[in-house]
Design a protein around this motif. Structure first.
Motif: not given
Length: 108
Positions: A7-10, A35-39, A57-59, A96-99
């Motif tokens: 998932k990609l978030y802002i 904010e969820e931006e997509g996958e 290995d980063a989740r 920032k973006l958060h994955v």
């Protein structure tokens, strides 16, 4: 089995003024808005991790606005490229973006 979604978030920080804090009973200061931006596909996440020097290995990980320019956008699958560029356009210096890896078990 379908691909595991990333998932990609802002993550955006907004000022939470003192007068609002008094009304709601919370502390004044910055408030995090997610904010969820997509996958993103596994392929895209792997490329981003390699580019930014993030361990396999980063989740979850963050992408700062200054780091977006380092990602070789042209090498990403088209769907991932559109998702990432759309999210990056919304960034400012306080965001920032958060994955994040989001495991969704199937009960089929």
């Amino acid at each position: 089995m379908s691909e595991v979604p990333w998932k990609l978030y802002i993550f955006k920080y907004e000022d939470y003024p003192e007068y609002s804090a008094r009304i709601t009973g919370h502390y004044a200061g910055d408030m995090l808005i997610i904010e969820e931006e997509g996958e993103l596909s596994e392929e895209a996440v792997k490329l981003i991790k390699e580019t930014l020097g993030i361990g396999d290995d980063a989740r979850y990980f963050n992408i700062l606005p200054s780091q977006v320019l380092k990602i070789p956008i042209e090498k990403l699958p088209e769907k991932d490229r559109k998702t990432l560029l759309s999210a990056a356009e919304k960034l400012d210096s306080e965001s920032k973006l958060h994955v994040e890896y989001r495991y969704q078990p199937s009960f089929d």
